[in-house]
Design a protein around this motif. Structure first.
Motif, short mmCIF file in Angstrom:
data_model
loop_
_atom_site.label_atom_id
_atom_site.label_comp_id
_atom_site.label_asym_id
_atom_site.label_seq_id
_atom_site.Cartn_x
_atom_site.Cartn_y
_atom_site.Cartn_z
N THR A 105 1.79 -14.95 -4.12
CA THR A 105 1.37 -14.33 -2.86
C THR A 105 1.11 -12.83 -2.99
N ASP A 106 1.83 -12.13 -3.84
CA ASP A 106 1.74 -10.68 -3.92
C ASP A 106 0.74 -10.27 -5.00
N ASP A 107 0.12 -9.11 -4.80
CA ASP A 107 -0.91 -8.65 -5.74
C ASP A 107 -1.05 -7.14 -5.65
N PHE A 108 -1.91 -6.59 -6.49
CA PHE A 108 -2.17 -5.16 -6.47
C PHE A 108 -3.63 -4.91 -6.80
N ALA A 109 -4.07 -3.69 -6.52
CA ALA A 109 -5.42 -3.25 -6.87
C ALA A 109 -5.32 -1.79 -7.27
N GLU A 110 -6.17 -1.39 -8.23
CA GLU A 110 -6.15 0.00 -8.67
C GLU A 110 -7.56 0.48 -8.98
N PHE A 111 -7.73 1.78 -8.88
CA PHE A 111 -9.03 2.39 -9.17
C PHE A 111 -8.77 3.75 -9.81
N HIS A 112 -9.43 3.99 -10.94
CA HIS A 112 -9.29 5.26 -11.66
C HIS A 112 -10.64 5.98 -11.63
N TYR A 113 -10.59 7.26 -11.38
CA TYR A 113 -11.82 8.05 -11.26
C TYR A 113 -11.57 9.40 -11.91
N SER A 114 -12.54 9.85 -12.69
CA SER A 114 -12.40 11.15 -13.30
C SER A 114 -13.71 11.90 -13.23
N VAL A 115 -13.61 13.18 -12.93
CA VAL A 115 -14.78 14.04 -12.79
C VAL A 115 -14.40 15.43 -13.30
N ASN A 116 -15.26 16.01 -14.12
CA ASN A 116 -15.03 17.34 -14.72
C ASN A 116 -13.63 17.44 -15.31
N ASP A 117 -12.77 18.28 -14.77
CA ASP A 117 -11.41 18.43 -15.33
C ASP A 117 -10.34 17.84 -14.40
N MET A 118 -10.70 16.83 -13.61
CA MET A 118 -9.76 16.25 -12.66
C MET A 118 -9.80 14.72 -12.74
N PHE A 119 -8.64 14.11 -12.53
CA PHE A 119 -8.59 12.64 -12.47
C PHE A 119 -7.88 12.22 -11.18
N VAL A 120 -8.23 11.02 -10.73
CA VAL A 120 -7.61 10.43 -9.55
C VAL A 120 -7.30 8.98 -9.89
N SER A 121 -6.10 8.57 -9.60
CA SER A 121 -5.68 7.19 -9.79
C SER A 121 -5.10 6.68 -8.47
N ALA A 122 -5.73 5.67 -7.91
CA ALA A 122 -5.28 5.11 -6.63
C ALA A 122 -4.82 3.67 -6.85
N THR A 123 -3.66 3.34 -6.32
CA THR A 123 -3.08 2.00 -6.50
C THR A 123 -2.58 1.49 -5.16
N VAL A 124 -2.77 0.20 -4.94
CA VAL A 124 -2.29 -0.47 -3.73
C VAL A 124 -1.45 -1.67 -4.17
N TYR A 125 -0.27 -1.79 -3.62
CA TYR A 125 0.59 -2.96 -3.83
C TYR A 125 0.64 -3.70 -2.52
N ALA A 126 0.36 -5.00 -2.54
CA ALA A 126 0.40 -5.82 -1.33
C ALA A 126 1.51 -6.86 -1.50
N VAL A 127 2.48 -6.82 -0.60
CA VAL A 127 3.64 -7.71 -0.68
C VAL A 127 3.68 -8.56 0.59
N PHE A 128 3.73 -9.87 0.41
CA PHE A 128 3.76 -10.81 1.54
C PHE A 128 5.18 -10.90 2.08
N LEU A 129 5.30 -10.80 3.40
CA LEU A 129 6.60 -10.91 4.04
C LEU A 129 6.87 -12.35 4.43
N GLU A 130 7.97 -12.89 4.00
CA GLU A 130 8.30 -14.28 4.32
C GLU A 130 8.96 -14.38 5.66
#
Length: 180
Positions: free
Chosen positions: A155-180
């Motif tokens: 039931t649970d999963d995650f998603a991530e996205f990495h982005y880099s431009v010039n001298d900067m990076f961005v890493s975004a992550t989502v964790y999805a947890v199902f509530l029983e």
């Protein structure tokens, strides 16, 4: 005669109870213009909010659903979440953006809030989302980030996205947890 009047006035201020303006011998004498309580006592409110509460309504009772898995079509879709991450990050970070700590300090929490609001539109009920945005400067160094989660792989999963431009990076992550 003057001594007798003083004694009567003193006696009257102590003995006034029900019809007068005091409640006992140890309280101050109040003004003749106040009726009942002192004006300062009548206008006081409670700090805890007990003086301004809603009237109690019928108590709503929810029954247990005993669902341990999401219904068909309600499961978290990591591909759609990754699109949301990509849209938000690329809209906030321009192609010619350079690393600025003050900008990152303000942008990261804002991106987290926007991502979380857009994830609610996926119509995945009973899911809790944990959103993490990591921004930094990339200048010939290495950064390794690891996360571990104890969850149900059905039931649970995650998603991530990495982005880099010039001298900067961005890493975004989502964790999805199902509530029983």
């Amino acid at each position: 005669m003057l001594g007798k009047l003083k004694a009567m006035a003193k006696k009257a201020s102590i003995s006034e109870t029900e019809g007068g303006s005091t409640m006992g011998p140890n309280l101050r004498r109040m003004s003749h213009f106040s009726f009942g309580r002192r004006p300062s006592m009548a206008s006081r409110g409670s700090i805890s909010g007990t003086s301004y509460t809603k009237p109690p309504g019928p108590k709503v009772r929810y029954e247990n659903t005993y669902r341990f898995t999401p219904k068909d079509g309600e499961k978290f879709k990591s591909s759609k979440a990754k699109e949301i991450l990509k849209d938000v990050v690329t809209s906030y970070i321009n192609k010619n953006e350079t690393y600025d700590p003050n900008m990152c300090k303000k942008s990261a929490p804002t991106m987290c809030d926007i991502i979380q609001e857009k994830l609610k539109d996926l119509q995945s009920p009973r899911y809790k989302y944990v959103v993490q945005v990591l921004m930094g400067q990339s200048s010939d160094q290495c950064l390794r980030s690891t996360s571990r989660c104890l969850w149900n792989t059905n039931t649970d999963d995650f998603a991530e996205f990495h982005y880099s431009v010039n001298d900067m990076f961005v890493s975004a992550t989502v964790y999805a947890v199902f509530l029983e």
